[in-house]
Design a protein around this motif. Structure first.
Motif, PDB file in Angstrom:
ATOM      1  N   SER A 192     -45.492 -46.983 -29.573  1.00 15.65           N
ATOM      2  CA  SER A 192     -44.943 -48.179 -28.934  1.00 15.65           C
ATOM      3  C   SER A 192     -45.593 -49.474 -29.418  1.00 15.65           C
ATOM      4  O   SER A 192     -45.108 -50.560 -29.115  1.00 15.65           O
ATOM      5  N   ASP A 207     -48.995 -43.249 -26.127  1.00 18.44           N
ATOM      6  CA  ASP A 207     -48.564 -44.488 -25.476  1.00 18.44           C
ATOM      7  C   ASP A 207     -49.222 -44.698 -24.126  1.00 18.44           C
ATOM      8  O   ASP A 207     -49.634 -45.810 -23.787  1.00 18.44           O
ATOM      9  N   TRP A 238     -45.015 -54.696 -27.148  1.00 20.55           N
ATOM     10  CA  TRP A 238     -45.820 -53.863 -26.245  1.00 20.55           C
ATOM     11  C   TRP A 238     -46.698 -54.726 -25.352  1.00 20.55           C
ATOM     12  O   TRP A 238     -46.780 -54.503 -24.140  1.00 20.55           O
TER      13      TRP A 238
END
Length: 332
Positions: A192, A207, A238
């Motif tokens: 991510s 993640d 993110w």
């Protein structure tokens, strides 16, 4: 004749209302807090020896002096007695007490930055000179506290790597194995976009383990080594996804840990990393309002709304506001 029905609760409310009417209006007005009260709070933490410490204690330490000096600089305020401030505020409690293990790398980072802020010259320590040249090497941490091995180039996690790298470059030194170190960092980027310290036996970054502080430290180290950021859009998305509805930032967008709450440290790290990426929070106004909600009546800022003021949280909040607005005094 019967008297109207009355009970203690009813009488209590009448008495309260009468008392309320007799209180001067100004008693309930909110205490004014702004950049001037922030300055006053910081300066109230300076001790007779020139260094800084907790407001109600005589104790001083680099962990209080560095954020105080940086915060005063942000506010455009000169540090009173700067020479005494440095002489008495450039050591950590570990050095004073002769500890073997502790947060040595964080202490090094603060000492080096305080040295730079106050315009000092010469060696930082006997074993950390100007122009220091090191090959950096990861070593697994054996316990929470770390030994003082930065002069050997040893680091234990992303935090100690960034703190050591920052100090090296402040002293115009060099890292001999930059490619090896940037590979180490990039291998810890999650799908991510965030960064996972990947301590222990794990070999694949996840993640749910990515942390905004680890991501900040990774990006700061890569930037210091002039490395092109990997998946710039992905890391930007993110970080922005860590912003809460209230405006502050959590350490992870989805982790269910009770610690994953908006905090001034996470918010400061998010804004600083986004600035590196030429970006900003998705909702800047909410972020600014949340940061201002941290300021207390004493002028300082807490880590979270309603928490007590600290010098470090005050520094984080002030720099975050400055980065968001370009003028901390008008941003508060």
């Amino acid at each position: 004749m019967k008297l109207p029905f009355c009970n203690n609760h009813f009488l209590g409310r009448i008495v309260f209302l009468l008392l309320l009417c007799s209180v001067p209006y100004g008693m309930f007005s909110q205490t004014k807090v702004d950049s001037e009260t922030a300055k006053s709070y910081i300066l109230s933490c300076q001790k007779p020896n020139g260094a800084f410490g907790p407001k109600d204690m005589e104790y001083t330490d680099v962990a209080w002096t560095y954020p105080a000096v940086f915060a005063l600089k942000i506010l455009g305020e000169k540090v009173p007695n700067p020479d005494s401030c440095y002489a008495n505020g450039n050591q950590s409690f570990m050095e004073k007490e002769g500890w073997k293990n502790g947060p040595w790398y964080w202490s090094l980072h603060q000492k080096a930055n305080l040295y730079e802020l106050l315009g000092k010259s010469g060696p930082l320590e006997d074993h950390f000179q100007e122009g220091v040249s090191l090959s950096l090497k990861f070593q697994s941490r054996r316990n929470y506290l770390e030994p003082r091995r930065y002069a050997e180039g040893i680091f234990f996690d992303m935090a100690s790597l960034w703190h050591l790298t920052d100090a090296i470059y402040i002293f115009e030194g060099s890292v001999n194995n930059q490619n090896e170190i940037t590979d180490y960092i990039v291998s810890r980027q999650t799908p991510s976009g965030g960064f996972d310290d990947m301590l222990g036996k794990r070999k694949i970054p996840r993640d749910e383990k990515a942390h905004i502080i680890v991501s900040y430290e990774a990006m700061m180290t890569l930037n210091a080594m002039n490395y092109s950021f990997p998946d710039k859009e992905k890391i930007t998305d993110w970080i922005q996804s860590c912003q809460s509805a209230e405006g502050g930032f959590k350490w992870n967008p989805n982790n269910k840990s009770c610690s994953n709450q908006p905090d001034v440290w996470y918010t400061w790290a998010a804004i600083k990393t986004l600035k590196l990426l030429d970006d900003s929070p998705r909702d800047k106004e909410a972020c600014l309002n949340w940061l201002n909600s941290l300021q207390n009546a004493d002028g300082g800022f807490g880590d979270r709304p309603g928490w007590n003021s600290r010098l470090y949280s005050t520094y984080y909040a002030l720099q975050a506001i400055e980065m968001l607005t370009g003028n901390v005094c008008s941003g508060i």
